[in-house]
Design a protein around this motif. Structure first.
Motif, PDB file in Angstrom:
ATOM      1  N   TYR A  49       0.832  -1.196   0.000  1.00 24.20           N
ATOM      2  CA  TYR A  49       0.000   0.000   0.000  1.00 24.20           C
ATOM      3  C   TYR A  49       0.871   1.251   0.000  1.00 24.20           C
ATOM      4  CZ  TYR A  49      -3.652   3.264   1.611  1.00 24.20           C
ATOM      5  OH  TYR A  49      -4.536   4.307   1.726  1.00 24.20           O
ATOM      6  N   ARG A  73      -3.252   7.358  -0.017  1.00 28.04           N
ATOM      7  CA  ARG A  73      -4.319   7.995  -0.780  1.00 28.04           C
ATOM      8  C   ARG A  73      -3.883   9.394  -1.219  1.00 28.04           C
ATOM      9  NH1 ARG A  73      -9.881   7.296  -1.199  1.00 28.04           N
ATOM     10  NH2 ARG A  73      -9.765   5.572   0.298  1.00 28.04           N
ATOM     11  N   ARG A 109      -7.608   9.226  -5.185  1.00 26.36           N
ATOM     12  CA  ARG A 109      -7.081   7.984  -5.737  1.00 26.36           C
ATOM     13  C   ARG A 109      -6.208   7.268  -4.712  1.00 26.36           C
ATOM     14  NH1 ARG A 109      -3.609   8.852 -10.651  1.00 26.36           N
ATOM     15  NH2 ARG A 109      -2.980  10.721  -9.508  1.00 26.36           N
ATOM     16  N   THR A 110      -6.334   5.945  -4.670  1.00 30.14           N
ATOM     17  CA  THR A 110      -5.474   5.154  -3.801  1.00 30.14           C
ATOM     18  C   THR A 110      -4.381   4.508  -4.644  1.00 30.14           C
ATOM     19  OG1 THR A 110      -7.024   3.289  -4.016  1.00 30.14           O
ATOM     20  CG2 THR A 110      -7.238   4.709  -2.068  1.00 30.14           C
ATOM     21  N   GLU A 157      -1.462   2.689  -9.912  1.00 25.24           N
ATOM     22  CA  GLU A 157      -2.881   2.736  -9.560  1.00 25.24           C
ATOM     23  C   GLU A 157      -3.528   1.446 -10.027  1.00 25.24           C
ATOM     24  OE1 GLU A 157      -6.791   5.655 -10.042  1.00 25.24           O
ATOM     25  OE2 GLU A 157      -4.987   5.995 -11.241  1.00 25.24           O
ATOM     26  N   SER A 200      -6.785  -0.521 -11.235  1.00 26.99           N
ATOM     27  CA  SER A 200      -8.049  -0.147 -11.864  1.00 26.99           C
ATOM     28  C   SER A 200      -8.724  -1.367 -12.476  1.00 26.99           C
ATOM     29  CB  SER A 200      -7.815   0.909 -12.949  1.00 26.99           C
ATOM     30  OG  SER A 200      -6.966   0.395 -13.974  1.00 26.99           O
ATOM     31  N   SER A 252     -15.311  -1.304  -9.589  1.00 28.65           N
ATOM     32  CA  SER A 252     -14.294  -0.395  -9.062  1.00 28.65           C
ATOM     33  C   SER A 252     -13.344  -1.160  -8.157  1.00 28.65           C
ATOM     34  CB  SER A 252     -14.939   0.763  -8.282  1.00 28.65           C
ATOM     35  OG  SER A 252     -15.590   0.282  -7.119  1.00 28.65           O
ATOM     36  N   THR A 258     -10.371  -0.385  -4.907  1.00 28.42           N
ATOM     37  CA  THR A 258      -9.775   0.567  -3.973  1.00 28.42           C
ATOM     38  C   THR A 258      -8.658  -0.112  -3.201  1.00 28.42           C
ATOM     39  OG1 THR A 258     -11.909   1.690  -3.691  1.00 28.42           O
ATOM     40  CG2 THR A 258     -10.223   2.124  -2.038  1.00 28.42           C
ATOM     41  N   THR A 264      -6.439  -0.490   0.027  1.00 22.32           N
ATOM     42  CA  THR A 264      -6.536  -0.224   1.456  1.00 22.32           C
ATOM     43  C   THR A 264      -5.209  -0.616   2.094  1.00 22.32           C
ATOM     44  OG1 THR A 264      -7.278  -2.411   2.219  1.00 22.32           O
ATOM     45  CG2 THR A 264      -8.958  -0.949   1.264  1.00 22.32           C
ATOM     46  N   ILE A 294      -6.463  -4.986  -1.560  1.00 20.19           N
ATOM     47  CA  ILE A 294      -7.338  -4.254  -2.475  1.00 20.19           C
ATOM     48  C   ILE A 294      -8.772  -4.780  -2.348  1.00 20.19           C
ATOM     49  CG2 ILE A 294      -5.501  -3.713  -4.105  1.00 20.19           C
ATOM     50  CD1 ILE A 294      -6.580  -5.972  -5.897  1.00 20.19           C
TER      51      ILE A 294
END
Length: 226
Positions: A128, A131, A136-137, A155, A157, A205, A207, A209, A213
């Motif tokens: 990780y 953010r 965006r993370t 990133e 996606s 989507s 994200t 964390t 993810i």
């Protein structure tokens, strides 16, 4: 006396309803595992009461499905999905209850960085990276290239109905100046599939964390079993 009889009958109905829903949940879990090609049965929870009335109408209001330790991916590149949870709405039953299709569904898959690193190109680790101010993370990929050790920010996606991809935001100038961008991206960028998700579910989507993810999914006419 009448009240006592009503209470007893009501209790028997509730007991029968709960027994029926337990049997149905077990059968649904078996069929879901076979339909999705899972190594172990997921947990299926049929919500709402009474269950028998919903069966009579041939449609369940809400069904929750949870699965863990799913071996996804293809082509020799395996991606382990740590957990997957889905909420299916308006589940229609047919074929003597052997087929179950939801009007709509939404779900969430979670992949740890340890498992994402195993799916990455050989020698590449993923952690990780925080953010951004725009929301965006980001993740950080560290690996080797032409004998050098380097780290890049990427990133994560959604790339398709069942694919996620990691794309480096910026490559070190030491390599791009030598015209090695394409070769480096072949090493540091990659995509992977999340297989064994219910038919009709598409990724929406993703994200990053601190622990891994989180991948959201949803769809209509989602096949739970059959």
């Amino acid at each position: 006396m009448v009240l006592i009889v009503v209470v007893i009958l009501g209790g028997l109905f509730v007991a029968a309803d709960r027994i029926a829903v337990s049997v149905a949940e077990n059968k649904a879990a078996e069929r879901a595992a076979a339909t999705q090609g899972l190594d172990s049965r997921p947990k299926v929870s049929i919500e709402g009461f009474p269950f028998l009335t919903q069966v009579l109408w041939g449609k369940l209001d809400d069904v929750k499905v949870s699965a863990h330790d799913i071996a996804a991916g293809e082509g020799g590149r395996t991606l382990r999905i740590d957990s997957f949870h889905a909420d299916l709405h308006g589940v229609r039953l047919s074929g003597d209850y052997s087929r179950a299709v939801a009007d709509s569904a939404d779900g969430l898959a979670f992949v740890t960085y340890a498992d994402l690193s195993k799916a990455a190109p050989t020698g590449t680790s993923v952690v990780y990276a925080g953010r951004r101010s725009d929301g965006r993370t980001m993740v950080k990929l560290t690996g080797g290239f032409m004998g050098a050790r380097l780290s890049v920010l990427s990133e994560v996606s959604v790339r398709g109905a069942d694919e996620i991809g990691l794309h480096a935001e910026r490559l070190p100038e030491a390599f791009t100046a030598l015209g090695l961008e394409d070769e480096l991206r072949q090493q540091i960028d990659f995509t992977t599939r999340l297989t064994h998700l219910p038919e009709g579910i598409s990724l929406t989507s993703v994200t990053a964390t601190p622990d891994g993810i989180s991948v959201a999914a949803g769809g209509k006419h989602v096949v739970l079993a059959g």
